[in-house]
Design an enzyme around this catalytic site. Structure first.
Site: not given
Length: 389
Positions: A10, A17, A20, A218, A247, A268, A316, A343
């Site tokens: 890339c 950047c 990644c 997502q 959540y 929530e 979550d 996550c």
């Protein structure tokens, strides 16, 4: 058709950047590294299953955010911030971004140049445009463009909207979002639809979800489908259970599980997300799910006092993990199963340690690679109650 470029090749990476972190690492080795990381964090509590990777780990980002800047040679530019700076790298050929979403960014930039729009300075309150956000429904093909501006007025808005549609006919709706504040947050509170319905839809787990500019959805729909299917499978639903979706956001997990449960309760704190969840339930004709606006820990304490414990809890939480107060409330509620979607496995491991003290055992954890070529990793852990209350 040319093969999709990988992050290793890339040009943005060579310009600084930094998006990644694993650009130099072949994808099988990335998965091995993430597997080892998950085991290091979670194996103390139970077995860690093989990481769920992607067959094609490129072009998976169906949400793209780009920022405007002024370039002395080219004038108005738009793209990603270079790592550790506010320097904007033009959005040209990012191998992780959806190609159609990237085309929409170029269309908006070209239309903004032709309309002679200038970059908004939030400190001086001068200029006009700040950011572009693109949302694509992978399975519906619908494409939403949100142009974030400082001022409320968008001069030549009809000409601008028509030019965007001409340059990228796949755009199905164009929204102006107002954000005049000096903040790093991309979106403000006010939206104006320039054409189309002002939202898009996408399908997930056989359901159809409405996505507005501020909706949480997502960014990797293919892996999201696998993540939710895994979570629901781990819940072991037979059609007789009461499920609590803590959540819950816009209700995606709870609604996906509703067809296998007796009833679903979603809680929530964000009122707008609760309204979206309720609308999603109506839109999909789901009658055994209801959603309330409340703090999840306080709501679970009330359920415990009323002796109305659910059989299964989906949780979550954000990347920072849950709170001791929430986990203590979960312990008092004492559902037989907890499916913890995380996550960040490091905060998940911390929270699992507290849940073990509350009388739970981790049956297994399964890592899911939602963001190939980055260091980020999601994990689904199943915990079962070992102590009766």
């Amino acid at each position: 058709m040319q093969p999709i470029m990988t992050p290793r090749d890339c040009p943005l990476r060579r310009k600084g950047c930094g998006g990644c972190q694993y650009a130099e690492i072949p994808y099988p080795q990335q998965l091995a590294r993430k597997q080892a990381h998950a085991r290091k964090l979670l194996a103390e509590w139970g077995p860690v299953e093989p990481v769920l990777g992607m067959e094609d780990p490129c072009r998976y980002r169906c949400k793209v955010t780009a920022s405007f800047a002024e370039d002395g040679r080219r004038g108005l530019v738009c793209g990603l911030y270079a790592k550790g700076s506010r320097r904007v790298l033009p959005a040209d050929g990012c191998p992780l971004q959806d190609e159609l979403a990237e085309q929409a960014v170029h269309a908006v930039l070209q239309a903004a140049r032709e309309c002679r729009y200038t970059v908004y300075d939030p400190m001086r309150r001068t200029g006009l445009v700040r950011h572009i956000q693109i949302r694509r429904g992978l399975y519906t093909g619908q494409l939403m463009v949100t142009l974030v501006t400082g001022p409320d007025i968008l001069p030549g808005s009809r000409r601008f909207a028509a030019r965007v549609r001409e340059l990228c006919p796949d755009v199905t709706t164009l929204v102006q979002n107002l954000n005049p504040r000096p903040t790093s947050m991309v979106l403000g509170d006010k939206c104006r639809t320039l054409f189309g319905p002002g939202s898009i839809e996408d399908t997930l787990c056989g359901l159809r979800f409405r996505i507005s500019p501020a909706s949480f959805y997502q960014v990797n729909p293919r892996q999201t489908q696998r993540l939710y299917e895994l979570a629901i499978r781990e819940a072991g639903l037979t059609g007789r259970e009461t499920v609590l979706d803590a959540y819950c956001g816009t209700g995606t997990i709870g609604l996906a599980a509703a067809g296998k449960a007796a009833q679903v309760l979603g809680v929530e704190l964000n009122a707008a997300a609760v309204r979206d969840a309720q609308a999603n339930a109506r839109h999909n004709h789901i009658q055994n799910a209801r959603f309330v606006c409340a703090d999840a820990g306080e709501y679970m304490n009330r359920l415990a006092e009323e002796h109305a414990a659910p059989d299964v809890v989906f949780m979550d939480p954000p990347r920072s993990g849950s709170t001791p107060e929430f986990l203590a409330a979960l312990g008092r509620l004492a559902p037989s199963r907890v499916v913890y979607i995380s996550c960040d496995p490091s905060t998940q491991a911390r929270d699992i340690a507290l849940l073990v003290r509350e009388g739970y055992r981790m049956v297994r954890a399964t890592p899911v690679d939602m963001f190939p070529y980055t260091e980020h990793l999601e994990s689904v852990a199943l915990l079962v109650r070992t102590e009766k209350r």
